[in-house]
Design a protein around this motif. Structure first.
Motif, PDB file in Angstrom:
ATOM      1  N   THR A 175       0.833  -1.205   0.000  1.00 20.97           N
ATOM      2  CA  THR A 175       0.000   0.000   0.000  1.00 20.97           C
ATOM      3  C   THR A 175       0.865   1.251   0.000  1.00 20.97           C
ATOM      4  O   THR A 175       0.602   2.194  -0.758  1.00 20.97           O
ATOM      5  CB  THR A 175      -0.941  -0.017   1.212  1.00 20.97           C
ATOM      6  N   GLU A 176       1.920   1.255   0.817  1.00 17.98           N
ATOM      7  CA  GLU A 176       2.820   2.416   0.844  1.00 17.98           C
ATOM      8  C   GLU A 176       3.435   2.653  -0.531  1.00 17.98           C
ATOM      9  O   GLU A 176       3.500   3.783  -1.010  1.00 17.98           O
ATOM     10  CB  GLU A 176       3.936   2.198   1.869  1.00 17.98           C
ATOM     11  N   ARG A 177       3.864   1.560  -1.163  1.00 15.07           N
ATOM     12  CA  ARG A 177       4.482   1.702  -2.495  1.00 15.07           C
ATOM     13  C   ARG A 177       3.474   2.219  -3.518  1.00 15.07           C
ATOM     14  O   ARG A 177       3.805   3.039  -4.366  1.00 15.07           O
ATOM     15  CB  ARG A 177       5.039   0.359  -2.975  1.00 15.07           C
ATOM     16  N   ARG A 178       2.250   1.703  -3.433  1.00 17.38           N
ATOM     17  CA  ARG A 178       1.232   2.144  -4.395  1.00 17.38           C
ATOM     18  C   ARG A 178       0.964   3.634  -4.247  1.00 17.38           C
ATOM     19  O   ARG A 178       0.892   4.370  -5.235  1.00 17.38           O
ATOM     20  CB  ARG A 178      -0.080   1.370  -4.169  1.00 17.38           C
ATOM     21  N   ILE A 179       0.843   4.091  -3.002  1.00 17.45           N
ATOM     22  CA  ILE A 179       0.537   5.501  -2.777  1.00 17.45           C
ATOM     23  C   ILE A 179       1.693   6.379  -3.266  1.00 17.45           C
ATOM     24  O   ILE A 179       1.478   7.389  -3.930  1.00 17.45           O
ATOM     25  CB  ILE A 179       0.199   5.740  -1.286  1.00 17.45           C
ATOM     26  N   GLN A 180       2.916   5.942  -2.989  1.00 18.49           N
ATOM     27  CA  GLN A 180       4.085   6.699  -3.481  1.00 18.49           C
ATOM     28  C   GLN A 180       4.099   6.769  -5.001  1.00 18.49           C
ATOM     29  O   GLN A 180       4.346   7.815  -5.586  1.00 18.49           O
ATOM     30  CB  GLN A 180       5.388   6.041  -3.008  1.00 18.49           C
ATOM     31  N   ALA A 181       3.821   5.638  -5.636  1.00 16.42           N
ATOM     32  CA  ALA A 181       3.848   5.594  -7.103  1.00 16.42           C
ATOM     33  C   ALA A 181       2.774   6.502  -7.687  1.00 16.42           C
ATOM     34  O   ALA A 181       3.002   7.202  -8.677  1.00 16.42           O
ATOM     35  CB  ALA A 181       3.649   4.167  -7.594  1.00 16.42           C
ATOM     36  N   ALA A 182       1.607   6.506  -7.058  1.00 14.34           N
ATOM     37  CA  ALA A 182       0.509   7.339  -7.563  1.00 14.34           C
ATOM     38  C   ALA A 182       0.846   8.816  -7.371  1.00 14.34           C
ATOM     39  O   ALA A 182       0.589   9.645  -8.240  1.00 14.34           O
ATOM     40  CB  ALA A 182      -0.787   6.984  -6.853  1.00 14.34           C
ATOM     41  N   GLU A 183       1.466   9.128  -6.217  1.00 18.00           N
ATOM     42  CA  GLU A 183       1.781  10.535  -5.934  1.00 18.00           C
ATOM     43  C   GLU A 183       2.869  11.079  -6.850  1.00 18.00           C
ATOM     44  O   GLU A 183       2.907  12.278  -7.118  1.00 18.00           O
ATOM     45  CB  GLU A 183       2.185  10.701  -4.464  1.00 18.00           C
ATOM     46  N   SER A 184       3.740  10.174  -7.335  1.00 19.27           N
ATOM     47  CA  SER A 184       4.821  10.659  -8.190  1.00 19.27           C
ATOM     48  C   SER A 184       4.435  10.622  -9.675  1.00 19.27           C
ATOM     49  O   SER A 184       5.266  10.815 -10.544  1.00 19.27           O
ATOM     50  CB  SER A 184       6.097   9.852  -7.948  1.00 19.27           C
TER      51      SER A 184
ATOM     52  N   ALA B 135      -0.340  -2.297  -8.425  1.00 16.44           N
ATOM     53  CA  ALA B 135      -0.008  -3.629  -7.928  1.00 16.44           C
ATOM     54  C   ALA B 135       1.242  -3.604  -7.057  1.00 16.44           C
ATOM     55  O   ALA B 135       1.222  -4.025  -5.898  1.00 16.44           O
ATOM     56  CB  ALA B 135       0.191  -4.580  -9.113  1.00 16.44           C
ATOM     57  N   THR B 136       2.333  -3.096  -7.613  1.00 17.83           N
ATOM     58  CA  THR B 136       3.622  -3.171  -6.917  1.00 17.83           C
ATOM     59  C   THR B 136       4.231  -1.805  -6.668  1.00 17.83           C
ATOM     60  O   THR B 136       5.292  -1.700  -6.076  1.00 17.83           O
ATOM     61  CB  THR B 136       4.624  -3.989  -7.772  1.00 17.83           C
TER      62      THR B 136
ATOM     63  N   CYS C 197      -4.884  -6.354  -9.645  1.00 24.47           N
ATOM     64  CA  CYS C 197      -3.683  -5.696  -9.136  1.00 24.47           C
ATOM     65  C   CYS C 197      -3.466  -5.992  -7.659  1.00 24.47           C
ATOM     66  O   CYS C 197      -2.371  -5.824  -7.139  1.00 24.47           O
ATOM     67  CB  CYS C 197      -3.775  -4.190  -9.352  1.00 24.47           C
ATOM     68  N   GLY C 198      -4.550  -6.343  -6.958  1.00 18.71           N
ATOM     69  CA  GLY C 198      -4.425  -6.670  -5.537  1.00 18.71           C
ATOM     70  C   GLY C 198      -4.471  -5.460  -4.612  1.00 18.71           C
ATOM     71  O   GLY C 198      -4.363  -5.614  -3.392  1.00 18.71           O
ATOM     72  N   ALA C 199      -4.648  -4.254  -5.146  1.00 15.26           N
ATOM     73  CA  ALA C 199      -4.646  -3.065  -4.279  1.00 15.26           C
ATOM     74  C   ALA C 199      -5.770  -3.113  -3.243  1.00 15.26           C
ATOM     75  O   ALA C 199      -5.594  -2.675  -2.109  1.00 15.26           O
ATOM     76  CB  ALA C 199      -4.762  -1.792  -5.122  1.00 15.26           C
ATOM     77  N   CYS C 200      -6.917  -3.670  -3.624  1.00 14.79           N
ATOM     78  CA  CYS C 200      -8.044  -3.710  -2.684  1.00 14.79           C
ATOM     79  C   CYS C 200      -7.776  -4.683  -1.537  1.00 14.79           C
ATOM     80  O   CYS C 200      -8.240  -4.482  -0.413  1.00 14.79           O
ATOM     81  CB  CYS C 200      -9.357  -4.028  -3.398  1.00 14.79           C
ATOM     82  N   LEU C 201      -7.008  -5.737  -1.828  1.00 11.18           N
ATOM     83  CA  LEU C 201      -6.637  -6.665  -0.746  1.00 11.18           C
ATOM     84  C   LEU C 201      -5.727  -5.935   0.244  1.00 11.18           C
ATOM     85  O   LEU C 201      -5.905  -6.023   1.459  1.00 11.18           O
ATOM     86  CB  LEU C 201      -5.867  -7.871  -1.287  1.00 11.18           C
ATOM     87  N   ASN C 202      -4.747  -5.222  -0.334  1.00  7.78           N
ATOM     88  CA  ASN C 202      -3.721  -4.608   0.503  1.00  7.78           C
ATOM     89  C   ASN C 202      -4.270  -3.579   1.475  1.00  7.78           C
ATOM     90  O   ASN C 202      -3.734  -3.410   2.566  1.00  7.78           O
ATOM     91  CB  ASN C 202      -2.653  -3.957  -0.387  1.00  7.78           C
ATOM     92  N   VAL C 203      -5.328  -2.869   1.088  1.00  9.49           N
ATOM     93  CA  VAL C 203      -5.873  -1.842   1.989  1.00  9.49           C
ATOM     94  C   VAL C 203      -6.971  -2.388   2.893  1.00  9.49           C
ATOM     95  O   VAL C 203      -7.367  -1.727   3.844  1.00  9.49           O
ATOM     96  CB  VAL C 203      -6.469  -0.628   1.233  1.00  9.49           C
ATOM     97  N   CYS C 204      -7.464  -3.576   2.594  1.00  4.13           N
ATOM     98  CA  CYS C 204      -8.650  -4.071   3.307  1.00  4.13           C
ATOM     99  C   CYS C 204      -8.285  -4.525   4.725  1.00  4.13           C
ATOM    100  O   CYS C 204      -7.486  -5.450   4.901  1.00  4.13           O
ATOM    101  CB  CYS C 204      -9.279  -5.236   2.553  1.00  4.13           C
ATOM    102  N   PRO C 205      -8.873  -3.909   5.756  1.00  2.00           N
ATOM    103  CA  PRO C 205      -8.536  -4.330   7.121  1.00  2.00           C
ATOM    104  C   PRO C 205      -8.992  -5.762   7.422  1.00  2.00           C
ATOM    105  O   PRO C 205      -8.337  -6.446   8.213  1.00  2.00           O
ATOM    106  CB  PRO C 205      -9.256  -3.310   8.010  1.00  2.00           C
ATOM    107  N   VAL C 206     -10.039  -6.208   6.772  1.00  2.00           N
ATOM    108  CA  VAL C 206     -10.493  -7.586   6.990  1.00  2.00           C
ATOM    109  C   VAL C 206      -9.471  -8.566   6.413  1.00  2.00           C
ATOM    110  O   VAL C 206      -9.077  -9.540   7.059  1.00  2.00           O
ATOM    111  CB  VAL C 206     -11.890  -7.812   6.362  1.00  2.00           C
TER     112      VAL C 206
ATOM    113  N   ALA D  35     -12.308   1.494   1.812  1.00  2.00           N
ATOM    114  CA  ALA D  35     -10.894   1.633   1.440  1.00  2.00           C
ATOM    115  C   ALA D  35     -10.613   0.985   0.092  1.00  2.00           C
ATOM    116  O   ALA D  35      -9.763   1.447  -0.668  1.00  2.00           O
ATOM    117  CB  ALA D  35      -9.997   1.029   2.520  1.00  2.00           C
ATOM    118  N   CYS D  36     -11.333  -0.085  -0.234  1.00  2.00           N
ATOM    119  CA  CYS D  36     -11.123  -0.799  -1.498  1.00  2.00           C
ATOM    120  C   CYS D  36     -11.481   0.070  -2.696  1.00  2.00           C
ATOM    121  O   CYS D  36     -10.741   0.126  -3.675  1.00  2.00           O
ATOM    122  CB  CYS D  36     -11.922  -2.106  -1.512  1.00  2.00           C
ATOM    123  N   LEU D  37     -12.612   0.747  -2.598  1.00  2.00           N
ATOM    124  CA  LEU D  37     -13.040   1.621  -3.698  1.00  2.00           C
ATOM    125  C   LEU D  37     -12.022   2.733  -3.908  1.00  2.00           C
ATOM    126  O   LEU D  37     -11.679   3.084  -5.040  1.00  2.00           O
ATOM    127  CB  LEU D  37     -14.432   2.199  -3.401  1.00  2.00           C
TER     128      LEU D  37
END
Lengths: 464, 246
Positions: A30-39, A257-258, A310-319, A362-364
């Protein structure tokens, strides 16, 4: 209902090594995805475009499938249609037999997990070797993937080291480079000896008949070029109309994804080896798998077929983070699994997955193609209610509450009754440590506030 | 929109379990010179039924609350991001195909405001003159207010202006606490695991008090803290913003 449901599997997983490793991995992704999106300033625009492409493709899927099959045939591929997993497996087996294949190398593919292809091949006496490092580990361990792109996210380095020492006879180590080298060494001979390579398809391109694969290990390229025969197994929804559209999808897929700007190896394959080509398979087969997807197209959850895995929804999902992917009991886990699996396989057996969400949204927020997962979880719950699959206690509680909430006087009486009851069960703290019936499920781990003796309605009336 | 009169939508949880949060909301709004009205026939926004998949029941509840609120004037203020989001988005969606009520649902939705968003965005106020005894506060971002209504900075801005309050960032503030309404009872083990993660993050801040904008999430977190014997206070933001304002 499956005998053991999500709740039981998840409960058993909480705080396990597996769940803790999953949570740590999911947070890193999740951290990597957010960084990639921000850059990437164009990320939001690319997401909009990717969503438009996927929804447009789904709305015209029949047309694009036909176009894809035609273009792929023109490019020299053999195109096969499989209505379900069994049929897909039979086609693979037939091709394997006709090409006298004894050894199969596979690159990572969720659809072949879904149809349990390895099982079919192994039963026929064919050796199957997974070549994606994560899938290779899973295969050695005799497990199933717990994450769409990181199948082994639930394992620690230590566990993997022990597994390698036991199964492929290397010295015990936890060093990722040494482990990686051991796997490469083991797999290299397999690639060279393999008769048949089997891959999935990240995207099929309708206008060119190309298939696209993304990997970070290069194993995809070896799988699709070294063996004599290549079979690509593709879920029928995995199309984009044009090569240009593919570019958009790869941009959002890698980042989501990564967290990479682009995956290390983005491969586009258009047909088998040509006379001038240095390498490549003599035969390329593409198997288009339905396996319940055309049924989902007609459902209110059809949008889930827009998923690009991509798995992003898994990565942020608290469940997902607390329970790990195996708690979902099937190939697809996390929010996408909770929508896709009941849609594909039915609510009777898999409907409880739709309850495995606090609807936190969070998934959406994370989904690169903006699939409204919370809305579809609610849609599935509505179907469960309509099919009388909701628990009777919940049904009674909601119906009683709704009846009161549409009759203001009755509602005020109901709210006051809570306060009255509280007077007979006074607490020093104002919090109760045990409740009867359904309430026990709350108070087994949490105190519950004792209703105030006077409701807000009463206080308002008195003060004015 | 005429802003001298506002309507209070108090929510069912505040009504029965935390009525003082409703009183604090009134005090804050009156402190801004507003006249607060309370449509007395209000009940519940319908979210419990909606989230659980009971669409027919959710519709009838949404219809009732729209009828009650439609016949009022001024902004409709709620001390809950979750219920405000229900009235803003899902109410009009549920009633979209009923021509007699759909326009009313959209009209009501256009006037609904979560308390902190109303103070900061509509009134342009970040300092309500609140002061508390010296304490360290962490803020939990409740999911529906955060993701459904985009409420994020508003409560932080308000809290940062409270005299005596030291603001501590809560790690993973935006991760669900595991309440989720019915979810907390249907999936109690996972719900509790999420709560334990939330509490672990909260403990790391050294906060004396956890502040939030939704009593649902707050009673979940406070219920967990009490059961575990952890002496961190929990307060709705309205309770904090009222302090020192009589």
């Amino acid at each position: 209902m499956s005998k053991v449901g999500f709740r039981d599997r998840a409960s058993a997983a909480i705080k396990s090594k597996e769940a803790l490793a999953t949570a740590a991995g999911a947070k890193r992704f999740t951290e990597r995805r957010i960084q990639a999106a921000e850059s990437f300033p164009a990320m939001e625009a690319a997401r909009d475009e990717a969503q438009r492409i996927r929804l447009h493709t789904l709305a015209n899927l029949d047309r694009y499938l036909e176009q894809f099959a035609q273009s792929a045939t023109n490019a020299g591929n053999f195109v096969h249609w499989a209505t379900d997993g069994e049929e897909a497996n039979k086609i693979v087996l037939r091709i394997a037999e006709e090409s006298e294949s004894r050894l199969v190398v596979k690159s990572k593919s969720m659809v072949t997990e879904e149809i349990e292809l390895n099982h079919t091949l192994e039963e026929a006496g064919i050796e199957v070797v997974e070549t994606d490092l994560g899938e290779f580990i899973i295969q050695l361990a005799g497990e199933t993937p717990s994450h769409i792109i990181a199948p082994v996210v639930h394992k620690t380095r230590k566990q993997i080291g022990e597994l390698f020492a036991e199964k492929i006879g290397v010295d015990l180590t936890e060093d990722p480079e040494e482990l990686n080298a051991a796997a490469r060494f083991y797999l290299r001979t397999k690639f060279l000896e393999a008769d048949l390579g089997i891959s999935g398809v990240n995207f099929g391109v309708a206008d060119t008949g190309s298939i696209s694969l993304v990997t970070n290990e290069g194993n995809g390229r070896l799988t699709t070029t070294a063996p004599r025969v290549h079979i690509a197994v593709m879920g029928m929804e995995r199309l984009v109309p044009t090569i240009r559209d593919l570019g958009v999808m790869l941009e959002v897929l890698a980042r989501s994804a990564t967290g990479q700007a682009l995956t290390s190896y983005s491969t586009v394959i258009t047909g088998p080896r040509q006379p001038d080509d240095a390498d490549g398979p003599d035969e390329l087969h593409i198997i288009i798998v339905d396996n319940g997807r055309s049924n989902v197209l007609g459902q209110s959850t059809a949008e889930i077929l827009g998923c690009i895995r991509c798995g992003a929804c898994l990565n942020v999902c608290p469940v997902y983070r607390e329970s790990g992917g195996h708690a979902y009991g099937t190939t697809y886990s996390g929010p996408v699994g909770a929508v896709l699996v009941p849609s594909l396989l039915g609510l009777q057996d898999w409907g409880d997955l739709a309850q495995a969400s606090s609807l936190c949204g969070a998934c959406l927020e994370a989904c690169p193609v903006r699939i409204d997962l919370p809305r579809m979880l609610i849609e599935l719950r509505q179907r469960r209610v309509a099919q009388r699959l909701a628990t009777p206690g919940l049904r009674r509680a909601i119906k009683t509450y709704a009846a009161a909430a549409t009759r203001p006087t009755a509602f005020r009486v109901m709210m006051r009754a809570g306060g009255l009851a509280a007077r007979f069960r006074p607490t020093t703290s104002g919090w109760m440590t045990s409740l009867p019936a359904m309430g026990k499920k709350w108070t087994s781990t949490r105190d519950f506030p004792s209703p105030e003796t006077r409701t807000f309605h009463q206080r308002w009336k008195k003060s004015r | 929109m005429k802003q001298s009169v506002v309507q209070l939508f108090v929510t069912c949880l505040v009504d029965s379990l935390f009525p003082s949060v409703g009183e604090s909301t009134i005090a804050i709004l009156e402190g801004q010179g507003l006249t607060v009205e309370f449509p007395f026939d209000q009940t519940c926004c319908g979210q419990p039924a909606f989230n659980a998949g009971f669409q027919k029941e959710a519709k009838s509840m949404a219809r009732h609350i729209v009828e009650v609120l439609h016949d009022t004037q001024g902004p409709i203020i709620s001390p809950s991001g979750s219920c405000a989001e229900m009235l803003t988005h899902h109410g009009p969606e549920l009633l979209a195909n009923d021509p007699d009520i759909a326009p009313k649902a959209r009209e009501v939705a256009s006037r609904v405001r979560e308390l902190t968003a109303f103070l900061v965005n509509d009134l342009g106020i970040t300092n309500v003159g609140a002061r508390v005894e010296e304490q360290r506060a962490a803020y939990h971002s409740s999911c529906h207010g955060l993701r459904g209504l985009g409420i994020d900075d508003e409560p932080r801005q308000l809290l940062q202006q409270v005299e005596g309050l030291e603001f501590a960032e809560l790690p993973e503030a935006e991760t669900c606490c595991g309440f989720g309404g019915i979810f907390s009872i249907e999936m109690p083990e996972i719900s509790t695991a999420m709560l334990d993660s939330k509490i672990e993050n909260l403990m790391s801040t050294g906060a004396d008090v956890l502040v939030g904008g939704d009593v649902g999430c707050l009673m979940h977190i406070e219920g967990g803290l009490r059961r575990r014997g952890i002496a961190i206070q929990v307060a709705h933001i309205a309770t904090i913003l009222r302090k020192g304002n009589g």
